[in-house]
Scaffold this motif. Structure first.
Motif, PDB file in Angstrom:
ATOM      1  N   ASN A  36      38.827  49.002  41.630  1.00  0.00           N
ATOM      2  CA  ASN A  36      40.011  49.021  42.487  1.00  0.00           C
ATOM      3  C   ASN A  36      40.038  50.267  43.373  1.00  0.00           C
ATOM      4  OD1 ASN A  36      41.568  46.635  41.346  1.00  0.00           O
ATOM      5  ND2 ASN A  36      41.080  47.794  39.507  1.00  0.00           N
ATOM      6  N   PRO A  37      40.718  50.202  44.512  1.00  0.00           N
ATOM      7  CA  PRO A  37      40.804  51.362  45.402  1.00  0.00           C
ATOM      8  C   PRO A  37      41.907  52.352  44.990  1.00  0.00           C
ATOM      9  CG  PRO A  37      41.835  49.479  46.449  1.00  0.00           C
ATOM     10  CD  PRO A  37      41.252  48.987  45.147  1.00  0.00           C
ATOM     11  N   PHE A  38      42.371  52.263  43.747  1.00  0.00           N
ATOM     12  CA  PHE A  38      43.428  53.144  43.240  1.00  0.00           C
ATOM     13  C   PHE A  38      43.126  53.486  41.782  1.00  0.00           C
ATOM     14  CE2 PHE A  38      44.695  48.682  43.446  1.00  0.00           C
ATOM     15  CZ  PHE A  38      44.839  48.370  42.098  1.00  0.00           C
ATOM     16  N   ASP A  39      43.683  54.618  41.335  1.00  0.00           N
ATOM     17  CA  ASP A  39      43.512  55.042  39.946  1.00  0.00           C
ATOM     18  C   ASP A  39      44.127  54.022  38.999  1.00  0.00           C
ATOM     19  OD1 ASP A  39      42.340  57.394  40.791  1.00  0.00           O
ATOM     20  OD2 ASP A  39      44.097  58.639  40.431  1.00  0.00           O
ATOM     21  N   LEU A  40      43.531  53.920  37.818  1.00  0.00           N
ATOM     22  CA  LEU A  40      44.104  53.129  36.731  1.00  0.00           C
ATOM     23  C   LEU A  40      44.219  54.028  35.518  1.00  0.00           C
ATOM     24  CD1 LEU A  40      42.109  49.756  36.776  1.00  0.00           C
ATOM     25  CD2 LEU A  40      44.442  50.144  37.577  1.00  0.00           C
ATOM     26  N   ASN A  41      45.249  53.793  34.739  1.00  0.00           N
ATOM     27  CA  ASN A  41      45.352  54.463  33.450  1.00  0.00           C
ATOM     28  C   ASN A  41      45.096  53.402  32.387  1.00  0.00           C
ATOM     29  OD1 ASN A  41      45.869  56.439  31.495  1.00  0.00           O
ATOM     30  ND2 ASN A  41      48.007  55.837  31.359  1.00  0.00           N
TER      31      ASN A  41
ATOM     32  N   ASP B  55      33.610  43.635  21.187  1.00  0.00           N
ATOM     33  CA  ASP B  55      34.606  42.810  21.852  1.00  0.00           C
ATOM     34  C   ASP B  55      35.873  43.624  22.043  1.00  0.00           C
ATOM     35  OD1 ASP B  55      32.885  40.656  21.850  1.00  0.00           O
ATOM     36  OD2 ASP B  55      33.784  39.701  20.093  1.00  0.00           O
ATOM     37  N   GLY B  56      36.636  43.295  23.066  1.00  0.00           N
ATOM     38  CA  GLY B  56      37.862  44.047  23.273  1.00  0.00           C
ATOM     39  C   GLY B  56      38.822  43.371  24.217  1.00  0.00           C
ATOM     40  N   GLY B  57      39.990  43.936  24.244  1.00  0.00           N
ATOM     41  CA  GLY B  57      41.043  43.559  25.165  1.00  0.00           C
ATOM     42  C   GLY B  57      41.725  44.846  25.579  1.00  0.00           C
ATOM     43  N   PHE B  58      42.268  44.882  26.782  1.00  0.00           N
ATOM     44  CA  PHE B  58      42.860  46.130  27.228  1.00  0.00           C
ATOM     45  C   PHE B  58      43.993  45.892  28.208  1.00  0.00           C
ATOM     46  CE2 PHE B  58      39.025  45.084  29.501  1.00  0.00           C
ATOM     47  CZ  PHE B  58      39.345  45.238  30.837  1.00  0.00           C
ATOM     48  N   ARG B  59      44.820  46.921  28.321  1.00  0.00           N
ATOM     49  CA  ARG B  59      45.949  46.923  29.260  1.00  0.00           C
ATOM     50  C   ARG B  59      45.811  48.175  30.116  1.00  0.00           C
ATOM     51  NH1 ARG B  59      50.417  47.439  25.953  1.00  0.00           N
ATOM     52  NH2 ARG B  59      50.444  49.665  26.306  1.00  0.00           N
ATOM     53  N   VAL B  60      46.026  48.008  31.416  1.00  0.00           N
ATOM     54  CA  VAL B  60      45.966  49.148  32.321  1.00  0.00           C
ATOM     55  C   VAL B  60      47.311  49.333  33.007  1.00  0.00           C
ATOM     56  CG1 VAL B  60      43.485  48.945  32.746  1.00  0.00           C
ATOM     57  CG2 VAL B  60      45.085  47.773  34.268  1.00  0.00           C
ATOM     58  N   ASP B  61      47.578  50.561  33.390  1.00  0.00           N
ATOM     59  CA  ASP B  61      48.767  50.868  34.184  1.00  0.00           C
ATOM     60  C   ASP B  61      48.287  51.035  35.620  1.00  0.00           C
ATOM     61  OD1 ASP B  61      50.982  51.876  35.475  1.00  0.00           O
ATOM     62  OD2 ASP B  61      51.426  53.390  33.951  1.00  0.00           O
ATOM     63  N   ALA B  62      48.729  50.131  36.484  1.00  0.00           N
ATOM     64  CA  ALA B  62      48.325  50.147  37.889  1.00  0.00           C
ATOM     65  C   ALA B  62      49.482  50.600  38.784  1.00  0.00           C
ATOM     66  CB  ALA B  62      47.833  48.763  38.297  1.00  0.00           C
ATOM     67  N   GLY B  63      50.360  51.432  38.241  1.00  0.00           N
ATOM     68  CA  GLY B  63      51.477  51.947  39.034  1.00  0.00           C
ATOM     69  C   GLY B  63      52.441  50.843  39.438  1.00  0.00           C
TER      70      GLY B  63
ATOM     71  N   PRO C 290      48.844  44.999  33.906  1.00  0.00           N
ATOM     72  CA  PRO C 290      48.178  43.762  33.498  1.00  0.00           C
ATOM     73  C   PRO C 290      47.292  43.957  32.265  1.00  0.00           C
ATOM     74  CG  PRO C 290      47.104  44.675  35.426  1.00  0.00           C
ATOM     75  CD  PRO C 290      48.325  45.518  35.174  1.00  0.00           C
ATOM     76  N   ARG C 291      47.127  42.858  31.524  1.00  0.00           N
ATOM     77  CA  ARG C 291      46.249  42.820  30.356  1.00  0.00           C
ATOM     78  C   ARG C 291      44.996  42.039  30.721  1.00  0.00           C
ATOM     79  NH1 ARG C 291      48.096  44.313  25.509  1.00  0.00           N
ATOM     80  NH2 ARG C 291      50.309  44.680  25.292  1.00  0.00           N
ATOM     81  N   PHE C 292      43.884  42.440  30.128  1.00  0.00           N
ATOM     82  CA  PHE C 292      42.611  41.756  30.322  1.00  0.00           C
ATOM     83  C   PHE C 292      41.993  41.499  28.950  1.00  0.00           C
ATOM     84  CE2 PHE C 292      43.332  44.343  34.079  1.00  0.00           C
ATOM     85  CZ  PHE C 292      43.074  43.458  35.104  1.00  0.00           C
TER      86      PHE C 292
END
Length: 160
Positions: free
Chosen positions: A62-67, A131-139, A144-146
């Motif tokens: 993405n063109p922006f930071d993710l946490n 295997d995994g699943g994750f959630r990011v903070d996109a401001g 969203p969860r993946f």
């Protein structure tokens, strides 16, 4: 006020469904893994366990930071789930920049895990899958969860 309520509600619902499409999933690759600690059964006063350190490289497209708010991983050796762990609160730079994470996965000693750990220690190697699943903070785009997804897989052969 009522005439704005319905359109605003529809807009909010539409945008909440689009967040997943606006934020692209980070890509993960396992750089290395190694047995950090091994306490075999029978040692006085020490819980039998092993700790495997996994080094993951991640790229944020993405063109922006993710946490990375939460990354939950499951470690499978020779097809058997032997442990799970989570990583929280890691920053990811934008535009494909490399971010490196370390996860120390505590593996309880069971007959299945002991057999796989024995192969690692002896140098004969094991098939692994992370295997995994994750959630990011996109401001302003939300959180969203993946997943679940396979983050990495292959054959692990201890060096030496």
């Amino acid at each position: 006020m009522k005439r704005f309520f319905v359109p605003l509600t529809l807009l909010a619902l539409l945008l909440s469904g689009c967040v997943q499409n606006l934020v692209r999933s980070p890509q993960f690759e396992m750089r290395e893994a190694g047995l950090l600690r091994f306490n075999p059964p029978g040692l006085s006063g020490i819980a039998p366990e092993a700790v495997i350190r996994v080094t993951l490289d991640a790229r944020n497209p993405n063109p922006f930071d993710l946490n990375l708010e939460e990354l939950r991983v499951e470690l499978l050796l020779d097809g058997a789930k032997i442990a799970a762990s989570s990583i929280n609160g890691l920053a990811m730079k934008p535009n494909g920049a490399l971010s490196t994470f370390y996860a120390d996965i505590e593996v309880p000693i069971t007959p299945s895990s002991l057999q796989s750990l024995g192969k690692i220690i002896s140098g004969s190697g094991v098939q692994y899958r992370l295997d995994g699943g994750f959630r990011v903070d996109a401001g302003v785009l939300g959180k969203p969860r993946f997943g679940p997804v396979t983050l990495a897989q292959g054959r692990y052969q201890s060096p030496g």
